[in-house]
Write an enzyme that holds these catalytic residues in place. Structure first.
Site, PDB file in Angstrom:
ATOM      1  N   ASP A 228      -0.836   5.477  36.221  1.00  0.00           N
ATOM      2  CA  ASP A 228      -0.080   6.373  36.507  1.00  0.00           C
ATOM      3  C   ASP A 228      -0.798   7.694  36.959  1.00  0.00           C
ATOM      4  O   ASP A 228      -0.066   8.672  36.950  1.00  0.00           O
ATOM      5  CB  ASP A 228       0.858   6.824  35.498  1.00  0.00           C
TER       6      ASP A 228
ATOM      7  N   HIS B  76      -3.722   7.172  33.060  1.00  0.00           N
ATOM      8  CA  HIS B  76      -4.073   6.269  32.003  1.00  0.00           C
ATOM      9  C   HIS B  76      -4.652   4.765  32.741  1.00  0.00           C
ATOM     10  O   HIS B  76      -4.016   4.499  33.674  1.00  0.00           O
ATOM     11  CB  HIS B  76      -2.810   5.782  31.461  1.00  0.00           C
TER      12      HIS B  76
ATOM     13  N   SER C   2      -5.212   9.197  24.517  1.00  0.00           N
ATOM     14  CA  SER C   2      -4.511   8.068  24.618  1.00  0.00           C
ATOM     15  C   SER C   2      -5.530   7.015  25.491  1.00  0.00           C
ATOM     16  O   SER C   2      -5.318   5.882  25.191  1.00  0.00           O
ATOM     17  CB  SER C   2      -3.281   8.142  25.381  1.00  0.00           C
TER      18      SER C   2
END
Length: 221
Positions: free
Chosen positions: A179, A182, A9
């Site tokens: 977080d 990310h 991601s």
């Protein structure tokens, strides 16, 4: 020249919402740097980041997302989820360093056998913005493997993990992630600048052109 970025991601970073399919993360910043600094070059940037991916997931889609695309340059960023799942999903089958290395070697061998791509290996970044965090301690083994593979496959190494540790050691009052994993815009900038400081796309392009000239000369001869 076709430049392919693959990973999880952190690489994906909004590519599905982006009309160009590049996203808004570090790949976008690298793309924009070369598009503005080398406007006459025909660089094609491809983002194949998929959220949650571990090395086994790259293995499952390697043929479609790498071999069939046949890039001139392949940049790989993987390892965060291989460690993160050990922390947040302990009942899941885990990918420990030995298996991580075994699968990574298999993937890189396929790249060498099936393509002429120049390989770029990025260190995984961080898990929590704390050098002593359990995730960052576990990441050390995976970072060492990537260093080993960069030597073994004569790949370009991008020391992204070290760049984040250096920033954390400075104890700056500023976050790099949303977080702990990310990236925010600053984290993406650090990834992009670390990549740009260690990868010379122009040299790779010249090498590719030289190889193509050799092929054409052989055909003429």
């Amino acid at each position: 020249m076709k430049l392919l970025f693959i990973g999880d991601s952190i690489t994906r970073c909004g590519r599905h919402e982006d009309p160009e399919g590049i996203g808004s993360g570090y790949v976008r910043l690298i793309h924009d740097y070369y598009k503005t600094n080398r406007p006459t070059e025909n660089y094609e940037f491809i983002n194949r980041g998929v959220g949650g991916d571990r090395i086994i997931d790259l293995n499952a889609r390697w043929e479609q997302d790498v071999i069939q695309i046949n890039p001139d340059m392949l940049s790989i960023s993987i390892g965060i989820n291989d460690v993160w799942r050990q922390l947040d999903s302990r009942d899941q089958k885990q990918i420990y360093p030995e298996e991580f290395e075994h699968i990574y070697v298999k993937l890189l061998n396929r790249v060498r056998e099936k393509t002429k791509a120049e390989i770029v290996l990025m260190e995984p970044t961080v898990i929590e913005e704390d050098i002593e965090a359990e995730g960052n301690q576990k990441l050390k083994s995976y970072v060492k493997i990537i260093h080993k593979l960069s030597d073994q496959f004569e790949a370009t190494l991008v020391p992204t993990h070290q760049a984040f540790l250096t920033f954390l050691k400075a104890k700056a009052d500023y976050k790099l992630t949303r977080d702990g994993v990310h990236m925010n815009s600053a984290g993406n900038m650090l990834m992009a600048t670390t990549w740009l400081n260690n990868v010379n796309v122009n040299d790779i392009n010249l090498k590719i052109r030289g190889s193509r000239r050799e092929v054409l000369n052989d055909m003429k001869g």
